[in-house]
Write a protein that holds these residues in place. Structure first.
Motif, mmCIF file in Angstrom:
data_model
loop_
_atom_site.group_PDB
_atom_site.id
_atom_site.type_symbol
_atom_site.label_atom_id
_atom_site.label_comp_id
_atom_site.label_asym_id
_atom_site.label_seq_id
_atom_site.Cartn_x
_atom_site.Cartn_y
_atom_site.Cartn_z
ATOM 1 N N GLU A 1 0.808 -1.220 0.000
ATOM 2 C CA GLU A 1 0.000 0.000 0.000
ATOM 3 C C GLU A 1 0.846 1.276 0.000
ATOM 4 O O GLU A 1 0.373 2.339 -0.393
ATOM 5 N N LEU A 2 2.105 1.168 0.410
ATOM 6 C CA LEU A 2 2.930 2.370 0.530
ATOM 7 C C LEU A 2 3.071 3.105 -0.795
ATOM 8 O O LEU A 2 3.033 4.335 -0.842
ATOM 9 N N ILE A 3 3.189 2.374 -1.889
ATOM 10 C CA ILE A 3 3.408 3.012 -3.190
ATOM 11 C C ILE A 3 2.220 3.868 -3.618
ATOM 12 O O ILE A 3 2.358 4.769 -4.450
ATOM 13 N N ASP A 4 1.043 3.623 -3.031
ATOM 14 C CA ASP A 4 -0.130 4.444 -3.337
ATOM 15 C C ASP A 4 0.075 5.889 -2.889
ATOM 16 O O ASP A 4 -0.666 6.781 -3.310
ATOM 17 N N HIS A 5 1.062 6.133 -2.039
ATOM 18 C CA HIS A 5 1.341 7.479 -1.534
ATOM 19 C C HIS A 5 2.592 8.081 -2.185
ATOM 20 O O HIS A 5 3.117 9.088 -1.702
ATOM 21 N N GLN A 6 3.022 7.486 -3.284
ATOM 22 C CA GLN A 6 4.248 7.948 -3.938
ATOM 23 C C GLN A 6 4.199 9.454 -4.202
ATOM 24 O O GLN A 6 3.188 9.990 -4.651
ATOM 25 N N ASN A 7 5.300 10.127 -3.889
ATOM 26 C CA ASN A 7 5.515 11.568 -4.094
ATOM 27 C C ASN A 7 4.780 12.456 -3.095
ATOM 28 O O ASN A 7 4.962 13.682 -3.106
ATOM 29 N N GLU A 8 3.950 11.892 -2.217
ATOM 30 C CA GLU A 8 3.242 12.709 -1.236
ATOM 31 C C GLU A 8 4.188 13.194 -0.133
ATOM 32 O O GLU A 8 5.250 12.612 0.107
ATOM 33 N N PHE A 9 3.766 14.260 0.536
ATOM 34 C CA PHE A 9 4.461 14.754 1.725
ATOM 35 C C PHE A 9 4.041 13.868 2.890
ATOM 36 O O PHE A 9 2.864 13.815 3.248
ATOM 37 N N VAL A 10 4.995 13.155 3.480
ATOM 38 C CA VAL A 10 4.666 12.124 4.455
ATOM 39 C C VAL A 10 5.553 12.259 5.700
ATOM 40 O O VAL A 10 6.544 12.989 5.708
ATOM 41 N N ALA A 11 5.171 11.494 6.728
ATOM 42 C CA ALA A 11 5.934 11.460 7.972
ATOM 43 C C ALA A 11 6.271 10.018 8.330
ATOM 44 O O ALA A 11 5.500 9.091 8.045
ATOM 45 N N PHE A 12 7.438 9.848 8.959
ATOM 46 C CA PHE A 12 7.861 8.561 9.507
ATOM 47 C C PHE A 12 8.242 8.817 10.965
ATOM 48 O O PHE A 12 9.008 9.738 11.254
ATOM 49 N N LYS A 13 7.727 7.995 11.864
ATOM 50 C CA LYS A 13 7.924 8.275 13.287
ATOM 51 C C LYS A 13 8.507 7.065 14.022
ATOM 52 O O LYS A 13 8.188 5.917 13.714
ATOM 53 N N GLY A 14 9.361 7.373 14.999
ATOM 54 C CA GLY A 14 9.913 6.339 15.858
ATOM 55 C C GLY A 14 10.815 5.359 15.155
ATOM 56 O O GLY A 14 10.842 4.171 15.502
ATOM 57 N N MET A 15 11.615 5.838 14.209
ATOM 58 C CA MET A 15 12.517 4.959 13.471
ATOM 59 C C MET A 15 13.915 5.030 14.076
ATOM 60 O O MET A 15 14.306 6.018 14.694
ATOM 61 N N THR A 16 14.687 3.959 13.900
ATOM 62 C CA THR A 16 16.002 3.832 14.522
ATOM 63 C C THR A 16 17.098 3.995 13.474
ATOM 64 O O THR A 16 17.051 3.364 12.413
ATOM 65 N N VAL A 17 18.072 4.838 13.777
ATOM 66 C CA VAL A 17 19.212 5.040 12.875
ATOM 67 C C VAL A 17 20.129 3.828 12.943
ATOM 68 O O VAL A 17 20.531 3.393 14.028
ATOM 69 N N GLU A 18 20.454 3.278 11.776
ATOM 70 C CA GLU A 18 21.302 2.091 11.693
ATOM 71 C C GLU A 18 22.679 2.447 11.123
ATOM 72 O O GLU A 18 22.903 3.549 10.626
#
Length: 240
Positions: free
Chosen positions: A140-157
């Protein structure tokens, strides 16, 4: 008489608000001959498309061409190397409504509009970032392609040799080039990018990513660009 004046006043207020635009103004109907987002998505590749959309950010200008991130209430469009004078480029501020005629194209999974021309129209709309964190790793993620989005609580690897980011995709670059960094969610790791033409090394987000540490928890906003899979162009990073 009072009732008549009240009607006139109400009409004037509606006209004024419509002219000012707002974050909710992307609900206007399309002009004659303009595609809806659904019609645009259904159009075959390499076909001519006519859309109305709103500038959200601009990435670059040179040789009378502009690359622009744009969106309406239904979806987003990446406008690549659109014909644009330097004077008109200055007018393309966030919220600006434009009518675009070009060709629907695809490059490494990124659907975009190329060989385009545009005209500025009345209206304004600035999209709110939609939280798509839970959609990472789903179809389903690709349905939002190019949109202004947010990602929360992710860990830097670790992006390589213990570093939290790389200059260029393979680490061969230097300060001022694109930044690539790895972040994880639910056990899966993804590559996010600071596109230097969009956010150069004088911006807060560029400096924030340079100061990241492996293990940091971050919230981010940006545009859901696609390159052989999800490759967001990040415009804001907050370390928790």
């Amino acid at each position: 008489m009072k009732k008549y004046l009240a009607v006139l006043l109400a009409a004037a207020m509606v006209f004024t608000l419509a002219g000012c635009g707002s974050k909710d103004a992307g609900t206007d109907e399309k002009s004659e001959g303009v595609m809806t987002y659904e019609e645009y998505m259904a159009a075959p590749l390499d076909s001519e498309v006519v859309i109305e959309t709103y500038v959200q950010a601009k990435q670059s200008w040179w040789d009378d061409q502009a690359t622009v991130y744009s969106q309406d209430k239904d979806g987003a469009y990446f406008l690549y190397n659109m014909a644009c004078s330097e004077e008109d480029y200055e007018k393309l501020v966030p919220g600006t409504k434009i009518k675009v005629t070009g060709y629907k194209s695809e490059w490494s999974g990124e659907v975009e509009v190329t060989d385009a021309v545009f005209e500025i129209e009345d209206g304004s709309y600035v999209a709110e970032a939609e939280d798509v964190t839970s959609l990472l790793g789903t179809d389903e993620l690709i349905d939002h392609q190019n949109e202004f989005v947010a990602f929360k609580g992710m860990t830097v690897e670790d992006s390589g040799d213990g570093a939290a980011f790389l200059y260029s995709w393979d680490g061969s670059g230097s300060d001022g080039d694109d930044l690539y960094f790895q972040v994880s969610y639910n056990g899966q790791t993804y590559t996010f990018t600071i596109e230097s033409y969009l956010c150069d090394n004088t911006t807060e987000v560029y400096q924030t990513v340079k100061n990241l540490k492996v293990g940091d928890t971050v919230d981010m906003e940006g545009f859901l660009y696609w390159y052989e899979g999800v490759n967001p162009h990040i415009t804001s990073v907050t370390v928790k």
